[in-house]
Every structure is written in structure tokens, then in C-alpha cells.
Scaffold this motif. Structure first.
Motif, short mmCIF file in Angstrom:
data_model
loop_
_atom_site.label_atom_id
_atom_site.label_comp_id
_atom_site.label_asym_id
_atom_site.label_seq_id
_atom_site.Cartn_x
_atom_site.Cartn_y
_atom_site.Cartn_z
N ILE A 1 3.38 -17.20 11.42
CA ILE A 1 4.72 -16.63 11.48
C ILE A 1 5.32 -16.80 12.88
CG2 ILE A 1 6.03 -14.46 11.36
CD1 ILE A 1 4.03 -13.58 9.16
N LEU A 2 4.49 -16.55 13.91
CA LEU A 2 4.97 -16.69 15.27
C LEU A 2 5.39 -18.13 15.57
CD1 LEU A 2 5.53 -15.63 18.09
CD2 LEU A 2 3.09 -15.91 18.63
N VAL A 3 4.55 -19.07 15.16
CA VAL A 3 4.88 -20.48 15.39
C VAL A 3 6.15 -20.86 14.63
CG1 VAL A 3 4.12 -22.86 15.03
CG2 VAL A 3 2.49 -21.15 15.86
N ALA A 4 6.28 -20.38 13.40
CA ALA A 4 7.48 -20.70 12.61
C ALA A 4 8.73 -20.15 13.26
CB ALA A 4 7.32 -20.14 11.20
N VAL A 5 8.64 -18.92 13.77
CA VAL A 5 9.80 -18.31 14.43
C VAL A 5 10.21 -19.12 15.65
CG1 VAL A 5 10.55 -16.31 15.78
CG2 VAL A 5 9.39 -15.97 13.60
N ARG A 6 9.22 -19.55 16.43
CA ARG A 6 9.52 -20.28 17.66
C ARG A 6 10.09 -21.66 17.38
NH1 ARG A 6 10.41 -16.44 20.96
NH2 ARG A 6 8.61 -15.17 21.53
N THR A 7 9.70 -22.28 16.28
CA THR A 7 10.18 -23.63 16.00
C THR A 7 11.44 -23.66 15.15
OG1 THR A 7 8.65 -23.78 14.13
CG2 THR A 7 7.92 -24.72 16.21
N THR A 8 11.86 -22.52 14.65
CA THR A 8 13.05 -22.52 13.79
C THR A 8 14.22 -21.76 14.38
OG1 THR A 8 12.27 -20.58 12.57
CG2 THR A 8 11.70 -22.73 11.67
N ILE B 1 6.04 -28.84 16.25
CA ILE B 1 5.22 -27.68 15.91
C ILE B 1 3.92 -27.69 16.72
CG2 ILE B 1 3.93 -26.53 14.06
CD1 ILE B 1 6.07 -27.76 12.13
N ASP B 2 3.30 -28.84 16.82
CA ASP B 2 2.04 -28.93 17.53
C ASP B 2 2.21 -28.60 19.01
OD1 ASP B 2 -0.85 -29.80 16.98
OD2 ASP B 2 -0.38 -30.92 18.80
N VAL C 1 -7.79 -23.52 13.78
CA VAL C 1 -6.86 -23.47 12.64
C VAL C 1 -5.59 -24.25 12.93
CG1 VAL C 1 -7.78 -21.26 11.87
CG2 VAL C 1 -5.83 -21.29 13.45
N ARG C 2 -5.57 -24.99 13.99
CA ARG C 2 -4.37 -25.71 14.43
C ARG C 2 -3.78 -26.60 13.33
NH1 ARG C 2 -4.30 -28.55 20.29
NH2 ARG C 2 -2.14 -29.27 20.37
N GLY C 3 -4.63 -27.40 12.71
CA GLY C 3 -4.14 -28.32 11.68
C GLY C 3 -3.51 -27.59 10.51
N GLU C 4 -4.15 -26.51 10.06
CA GLU C 4 -3.62 -25.74 8.93
C GLU C 4 -2.28 -25.10 9.30
OE1 GLU C 4 -4.88 -22.07 5.93
OE2 GLU C 4 -6.27 -22.75 7.51
N ILE C 5 -2.21 -24.51 10.49
CA ILE C 5 -0.95 -23.90 10.92
C ILE C 5 0.16 -24.95 10.97
CG2 ILE C 5 0.25 -22.83 12.87
CD1 ILE C 5 -2.29 -21.33 13.54
N VAL D 1 3.46 -24.57 8.61
CA VAL D 1 4.75 -24.34 9.27
C VAL D 1 5.70 -25.52 9.02
CG1 VAL D 1 5.89 -23.99 11.50
CG2 VAL D 1 3.76 -22.79 10.98
N ALA D 2 5.16 -26.72 8.99
CA ALA D 2 6.00 -27.89 8.67
C ALA D 2 6.59 -27.75 7.27
CB ALA D 2 5.19 -29.17 8.80
N ARG D 3 5.78 -27.25 6.34
CA ARG D 3 6.26 -27.06 4.97
C ARG D 3 7.30 -25.95 4.91
NH1 ARG D 3 1.49 -27.07 2.90
NH2 ARG D 3 1.23 -24.85 2.60
N TRP D 4 7.09 -24.90 5.68
CA TRP D 4 8.05 -23.79 5.70
C TRP D 4 9.38 -24.20 6.32
CZ3 TRP D 4 4.70 -19.28 8.13
CH2 TRP D 4 3.80 -18.80 7.16
N THR D 5 9.31 -24.91 7.43
CA THR D 5 10.51 -25.12 8.25
C THR D 5 11.15 -26.49 8.09
OG1 THR D 5 9.27 -26.00 10.14
CG2 THR D 5 9.52 -23.60 10.01
N GLY D 6 10.38 -27.50 7.65
CA GLY D 6 10.91 -28.86 7.63
C GLY D 6 11.00 -29.46 9.02
N GLU D 7 10.40 -28.82 10.01
CA GLU D 7 10.47 -29.31 11.38
C GLU D 7 9.44 -30.41 11.59
OE1 GLU D 7 11.73 -30.36 13.92
OE2 GLU D 7 12.40 -28.51 14.87
#
Length: 340
Positions: A321-328, A290-291, A271-275, A279-285
Motif C-alpha cells: 500500500i505504501l509503495v502504491a501510494v508513493r508511485t500513484t 516502482i522498483d 518480497v521485492r518482486g511480489e510487491i 503494485v504494477a497491476r494496481w497502478t499501471g505504473e
């Protein structure tokens, strides 16, 4: 010494990465890029603007101070290099026609500012702010703000007064743009109206700055593609947050021994690509950043021998959610990265 003949389409990634940028046999003419530049010129003409920013290939998108032109990244001039760009950085900035035109309109805003010295006008300073303030390496955007137009991702108009102007110009220039209706009741409408006044004042006139110089053209860039991408990755990968074991144990289950339960590493890889996209859409990072977080998670899950212990959709949501938290986390500290 004449350049050696290169067939980029048949070269391996390693062979391409060993090339110096100045060795790339590229040009704008007779490529889809030239067609997009011509479309930009047509859009300017339809608005009564006779100025045409000159364009050249370089190693990134930008419009240099003092030069009313646009540098376009080399990879867009050849499909093989676009594939390499995606392999190295996971995305191709400006890789679609729509995306390319959005960036060209933005950079044209910078070029027109330079050509007509708009930033020196009192009205520019009053509406967009003082351009003397330094560019920040990081900025914290306000997604809900209506003081700025929305054009490029990451609320880029908020990065600096010059970017605010370029983004506003791009919205104004886009064919079919109903900016008066779209931005009705937004404070940003005053900026669009000021751009409209500026463009009416320069329509049909010759630019004040007429330099046709090309800053950092391909022929002068001696670094290899390998060096180029290593530098890019260092930039995009700064401040990647670490993933802690406790977070992963809450997300996955280390007590499951059944081989029928998929490993956490395999699940995240699937699911890496989808995440990454969500997350890019959520955070703008940056997608690359993110990868790297996801890759760190995968490696640690493998070391800890974690497995999926719940419904796949629930686990995927929690992983996002975890990835988003870590990148934002750095955004809350006012450190949102931005390319300038």
C-alpha cells in the motif's frame, strides 16, 4: 570497414553496454520475431486486408508518422539482449509471444491509418476525435470508463485519439475476438463498428501511402547501449516520490533490538518482486519506477536500522500500500506517464 564479428551470447553486460546500437549483428529473418510478423500478416489476410506493414529493428516500439511500417526494439531479436533488457529495466516489453502479438496488432493499426490516410476522414474525427491535439507527456486514465476498449495496459486507448484508434483496431483484429459480445452496451462498441466499416472499405485495395522507408534503423543509431539504457531509466524514473521516515516507522519498528526479528531491509528485498508485480497491476505504473521506490525504502530502512515488528503477511500488505501510494500520487494530479 566490415563489422567485427560478435558473439553476443558470450559477452558480459559491461561489454554489451559499451557496444553501439549500430554494431549489433541482428536481423529479423530466421528469428521468432519474423514468425510473429508473419502471423500478423496472416491475421490481416484473414480479414481481407492485402496491405502488409514492413517491419525493421530499431531502439523501441513505434510506427512513424508518414511511414506505414513498424519499428521493433532490437532486444527482441536475441535472447542475450532480452536478458540485458530485463537486467536494465526489469521487464522485457513484448518479450512473450502473446505480448509481442498484442503490440504488433496495435502498431499495425497505426500503420494502416497511415497507409490509407484514415485520420483525414470525417468519420475518424467524429468517432475518435481530432488527431491535431498534441500528445501529452502525462495523462490521467479513467479505469472505469467504457468509452474505450481495453487492450494494452495502462488504459492506453485514453492517451490520444490515434492511440484510441490503434487499440480499437487491435481488438478488432485479434483472432477469435468476440468484440461485439464483449463490448455490448459499451460506448466503445461504436468505435469498433467504425473500425469494421473502415476495414471493409480498404479490404483488397492498395494503400495510398506506400513508403518502405525505415525510420532510425539499427545501422543509423550511434549511441551505445549504456547511453540507451541511461536515457530509458531517466524517462521511467521521473518524479519518483521520496519515502518519508514517518511512513517507514509506522510500517516497521525501530525499537526492536532482537536479532531474531528480520531487518526491514532484508524483508523488503525478499518480497521485492511480489510487491513490484502487485503494485504494477494496481497502478499501471512502470515496473522500473516502482522498483526505484522500493530500493529507496530498502536503503532508508537499512540506515534507520528498522526491523519487522508484526506478522509478515500484514507487513507485506502494508508495504504494498505504501509503495502504491508513493508511485500513484501524481496520477491524482493528472500526471500519469505514458510512452507515445
Amino acid at each position: 570497414m566490415p563489422k567485427r564479428k560478435l558473439n553476443l551470447a558470450r559477452m558480459s553486460d559491461d561489454d554489451l553496454l559499451d557496444l553501439r546500437v549500430c554494431e549489433l549483428p541482428l536481423k529479423l529473418k530466421d528469428t521468432p520475431l519474423q514468425e510473429r510478423v508473419d502471423q500478423l500478416y496472416d491475421e490481416l489476410a484473414q480479414r481481407g486486408i492485402t496491405f502488409r506493414p514492413h517491419c525493421w529493428l530499431s531502439d523501441d516500439w513505434y510506427s512513424p508518422d508518414g511511414i506505414p511500417g513498424i519499428a521493433i526494439p532490437f532486444y527482441l531479436a536475441h535472447p542475450r539482449l532480452m536478458r540485458l533488457e530485463r537486467q536494465q529495466l526489469l521487464e522485457v516489453e513484448g518479450g512473450t509471444k502473446q505480448w509481442c502479438m498484442k503490440i504488433l496488432r496495435h502498431e499495425a493499426g497505426h500503420a494502416i491509418d497511415t497507409a490509407y490516410r484514415l485520420r483525414r476522414k470525417a468519420a475518424f474525427r467524429r468517432v475518435f476525435g481530432r488527431v491535431s491535439q498534441p500528445y501529452r507527456e502525462y495523462y490521467q486514465p479513467m479505469p472505469s470508463s467504457r468509452d474505450y476498449v481495453l487492450h494494452l495496459e495502462m488504459w492506453y486507448a485514453q492517451a490520444h485519439p490515434l492511440e484510441d484508434f490503434a487499440e480499437t483496431f487491435a481488438v478488432w483484429l485479434r483472432p477469435g475476438s468476440r468484440w461485439r459480445a464483449t463490448y455490448k452496451d459499451w460506448p466503445a462498441l461504436k468505435k469498433l463498428e467504425q473500425v469494421d466499416r473502415f476495414m471493409k472499405s480498404v479490404a483488397g485495395t492498395k494503400p495510398v501511402v506506400t513508403s518502405r522507408r525505415a525510420d532510425e534503423p539499427l545501422s543509423r543509431i550511434r549511441k551505445t547501449l549504456r547511453e540507451h539504457y541511461a536515457s530509458k531509466r531517466r524517462h521511467y524514473g521521473l518524479d519518483i516520490p521520496s519515502v518519508y521516515d514517518a511512513d517507514l516507522r509506522r510500517l516497521f519498528d525501530g525499537s526492536i533490538s532482537s536479532r531474531r526479528a528480520p531487518t526491514a531491509a532484508a524483508f523488503l528485498s525478499k518480497v521485492r518482486g511480489e510487491i513490484r508485480r502487485v503494485v504494477a497491476r494496481w497502478t499501471g505504473e512502470y515496473t522500473y519506477t516502482i522498483d526505484q521506490v522500493i530500493q529507496e525504502m530498502i536503503e532508508r530502512c537499512r540506515e534507520m536500522e528498522l526491523r519487522v515488528g508484526g506478522p509478515a503477511e500484514d507487513v507485506k500488505r502494508d508495504a504494498m500500500i505504501l509503495v502504491a501510494v508513493r508511485t500513484t500520487h501524481f496520477m491524482h494530479e493528472g500526471r500519469h506517464r505514458v510512452v507515445v
